[in-house]
Design an enzyme around this catalytic site. Structure first.
Site, mmCIF file in Angstrom:
data_model
loop_
_atom_site.group_PDB
_atom_site.id
_atom_site.type_symbol
_atom_site.label_atom_id
_atom_site.label_comp_id
_atom_site.label_asym_id
_atom_site.label_seq_id
_atom_site.Cartn_x
_atom_site.Cartn_y
_atom_site.Cartn_z
ATOM 1 N N HIS A 50 0.551 -1.193 0.518
ATOM 2 C CA HIS A 50 0.084 0.117 0.501
ATOM 3 C C HIS A 50 0.675 1.292 0.118
ATOM 4 C CE1 HIS A 50 -3.938 -2.045 1.372
ATOM 5 N NE2 HIS A 50 -3.511 -2.771 0.550
ATOM 6 N N GLU A 52 1.341 3.637 2.082
ATOM 7 C CA GLU A 52 2.443 4.433 3.486
ATOM 8 C C GLU A 52 2.937 3.172 3.253
ATOM 9 O OE1 GLU A 52 -2.499 3.505 3.946
ATOM 10 O OE2 GLU A 52 -1.154 3.118 2.982
ATOM 11 N N ALA A 154 -19.219 10.225 -27.717
ATOM 12 C CA ALA A 154 -18.863 10.734 -28.964
ATOM 13 C C ALA A 154 -19.699 11.346 -29.163
ATOM 14 C CB ALA A 154 -17.525 10.258 -29.338
ATOM 15 N N TRP A 170 -13.669 9.359 -37.484
ATOM 16 C CA TRP A 170 -14.325 8.698 -36.670
ATOM 17 C C TRP A 170 -15.019 10.558 -35.971
ATOM 18 C CZ3 TRP A 170 -13.162 4.915 -33.205
ATOM 19 C CH2 TRP A 170 -11.548 4.015 -33.595
ATOM 20 N N ASP A 200 -20.264 -1.464 -35.975
ATOM 21 C CA ASP A 200 -18.233 -1.665 -35.827
ATOM 22 C C ASP A 200 -17.561 -2.308 -35.626
ATOM 23 O OD1 ASP A 200 -19.584 1.240 -36.187
ATOM 24 O OD2 ASP A 200 -19.415 1.669 -33.865
ATOM 25 N N LEU A 204 -13.206 -3.485 -27.991
ATOM 26 C CA LEU A 204 -13.294 -2.625 -26.551
ATOM 27 C C LEU A 204 -12.608 -3.075 -25.704
ATOM 28 C CD1 LEU A 204 -17.309 -3.560 -26.153
ATOM 29 C CD2 LEU A 204 -16.385 -1.802 -26.724
ATOM 30 N N ARG A 207 -5.967 0.530 -25.767
ATOM 31 C CA ARG A 207 -5.024 1.060 -26.487
ATOM 32 C C ARG A 207 -4.907 2.303 -26.148
ATOM 33 N NH1 ARG A 207 -9.234 -1.725 -29.074
ATOM 34 N NH2 ARG A 207 -9.673 0.779 -30.205
ATOM 35 N N GLY A 292 -24.997 2.342 -28.221
ATOM 36 C CA GLY A 292 -25.159 3.291 -28.539
ATOM 37 C C GLY A 292 -26.313 3.700 -28.427
ATOM 38 N N THR A 295 -29.097 1.882 -26.381
ATOM 39 C CA THR A 295 -28.725 1.013 -24.927
ATOM 40 C C THR A 295 -28.144 2.280 -24.064
ATOM 41 O OG1 THR A 295 -27.071 -0.985 -26.004
ATOM 42 C CG2 THR A 295 -26.585 0.095 -23.298
#
Length: 362
Positions: A50, A52, A154, A170, A200, A204, A207, A292, A295
Site C-alpha cells: 500500500h 503508506e 462521442a 471518427w 462497428d 473494446l 489502446r 449505442g 443502450t
C-alpha cells in the site's frame, strides 16, 4: 505548506496508480518531518504494498515523530498485505492526516480507532470530497454493492453518434480517443448493445495507454451476436446478456468462450437491474457504457447511470436519419429531461469533454 497542500500532493501521487490497482482504490501518502517531505508513496498495483508502506520505507528513521498524510484510512486487517496501521505505529509516526474514511466493512473506522488507541493523533476529512471523487467507483461499490455505471459517448455538436449510413469513425479527435481509453482502463467492464457490435465490430480493448482490458458486456435481446465478432477473439470470456436468445446461438457463443446470461424482463427486454446484480456477484465494480443510443437510453430509463461523459466534436452531421446520442422514446416535456449536475468541462484540442452526474431519479 499546510495540511490541505500536503494532502493535495498525496492525491496527485495516488493518480499514478491509475489503471493498475482496481478493484482496489487509488491511494497516495506523504510523510512530512519539520516541514519537509521525507517519504512519498502510492498504491502501484493490485495485491502489492500500500501507499503508506512505500512512503514509510522512503522516510526510514525520519518517520519518527513525523506526520503522515494519506488519502484513504489505513487498513487494520490482514488481506493481501499486512495491516498498514501496524507499520505506521512501528514507524513512530506522531500524527496521521486522512482525506477520507474507508467504507470497506473490514476497515470502516477501524484503522482510525487502532491509531488513536496507540496514542497517534488523527485528523480526518482534509480534501475529503476530492478523495471520494478520485475513488468514486470504489466508494460506490463498497456502499451499494452495485457497479458504478458511467455513460460515455462521442458526439457531434448536433448530438449525433453516427451518420444516417451508420458511419461513426471518427467523430472525436485523437486527443479525445486517447482520453477515452484512459477512462476505459479505470473500469472492470465495458458495455455496448449488439447493434454496435454489428455496425462497428469493436475490440473494446485498452489502446493508446497502458492498462488492463475491461470485460466486454453486450446487450443482445434476441441473439444477433455474430461469432465472427473481433471481441470474441480479443477477450477470454466476454458476457452476452440476453432475453430470448435461441439455444443454438447460445451454444455457439459458449463454444467460442462467451458467457451467456439470460436476464429477461416480463416485457421481453434485458433486465438491467439483474445484470448489475450479476456483475456485482462476479466482483465487477464498474461498467462503462459506450453505446449505442438505444443502450444509452435503456440505462438512463432504468435510472442506472451514475455519471455521464460526452466527448463533443466540432462537427455537424445533420440528417433526420442520423443516429442520436440517446435513443428510446425520449421525454415529452423538458421538465422530465435527464438533468446533469456537478458539471465539469475540459478542452481536448478542439473537442470538449463534458462530464456530469445525473440528478436524483426522475
Amino acid at each position: 505548506m499546510n495540511d490541505t497542500e500536503w494532502m493535495r500532493l498525496a492525491l496527485d501521487l495516488a493518480e499514478l496508480g491509475e489503471g493498475a490497482v482496481h478493484p482496489n482504490p487509488l491511494v497516495g501518502a506523504v510523510v512530512v518531518h519539520d516541514g519537509c517531505v521525507v517519504g512519498r508513496g502510492y498504491h502501484r498495483r493490485f495485491g502489492g504494498p500500500h501507499a503508506e508502506v512505500f512512503a514509510l520505507d522512503e522516510a526510514a528513521e525520519a518517520a519518527r515523530a513525523a506526520t503522515l498524510y494519506v488519502t484513504l484510512e489505513p487498513c487494520c486487517h490482514h488481506g493481501k498485505t499486512p495491516p498498514c496501521t501496524d507499520r505506521i505505529i512501528a514507524a513512530g509516526i506522531r500524527r496521521v492526516v486522512l482525506a477520507a474514511g474507508d467504507p470497506n466493512p473490514a476497515v470502516d473506522g477501524g484503522g482510525i480507532r487502532c491509531l488513536r488507541a496507540a496514542g497517534i493523533e488523527v485528523a480526518e476529512g482534509v480534501l475529503c470530497e476530492e478523495a471520494e471523487r478520485q475513488n468514486e467507483i470504489f466508494f460506490a461499490f463498497a456502499r451499494r454493492r452495485r457497479p458504478f455505471v458511467q455513460l460515455k459517448l462521442a458526439i457531434s455538436v448536433d448530438g449525433r453518434i453516427a451518420t444516417k449510413a451508420g458511419d461513426s469513425r471518427w467523430i472525436s479527435s485523437e486527443a479525445s480517443r486517447i482520453e477515452a481509453h484512459r477512462l476505459r482502463r479505470r473500469f472492470m467492464a465495458v458495455g455496448v448493445g449488439v447493434r454496435t457490435v454489428l455496425q462497428d465490430d469493436p475490440l473494446l480493448t485498452v489502446r493508446h495507454v497502458v492498462g488492463p482490458d475491461p470485460v466486454p458486456v453486450v446487450l443482445d435481446r434476441i441473439g444477433r451476436f455474430p461469432v465472427s465478432a473481433r471481441l470474441l477473439r480479443a477477450h477470454a470470456s466476454p458476457i452476452v446478456a440476453t432475453a430470448s436468445m435461441p439455444d443454438t446461438v447460445e451454444r455457439e457463443l459458449r463454444s467460442h468462450g462467451a458467457r451467456v446470461w439470460r436476464l429477461a424482463r416480463e416485457d421481453g427486454g434485458v433486465d438491467l437491474g439483474r445484470l448489475l446484480e450479476r456483475l456485482a456477484e462476479e466482483g465487477i465494480d464498474s461498467l462503462l457504457i459506450e453505446g449505442g443510443g438505444e443502450t444509452a437510453a435503456a440505462f438512463l430509463d432504468a435510472n442506472a447511470v451514475d455519471k455521464v461523459s460526452l466527448f463533443i466534436a466540432p462537427i455537424l452531421i445533420g440528417g433526420r436519419g442520423a443516429v442520436p446520442a440517446v435513443g428510446g422514446p425520449g421525454v415529452e416535456r423538458i421538465v422530465d429531461a435527464w438533468r446533469l449536475e456537478r458539471v465539469a468541462i475540459t478542452r481536448l484540442g478542439d473537442d470538449i469533454l463534458y462530464t456530469g452526474y445525473p440528478a436524483c431519479s426522475r
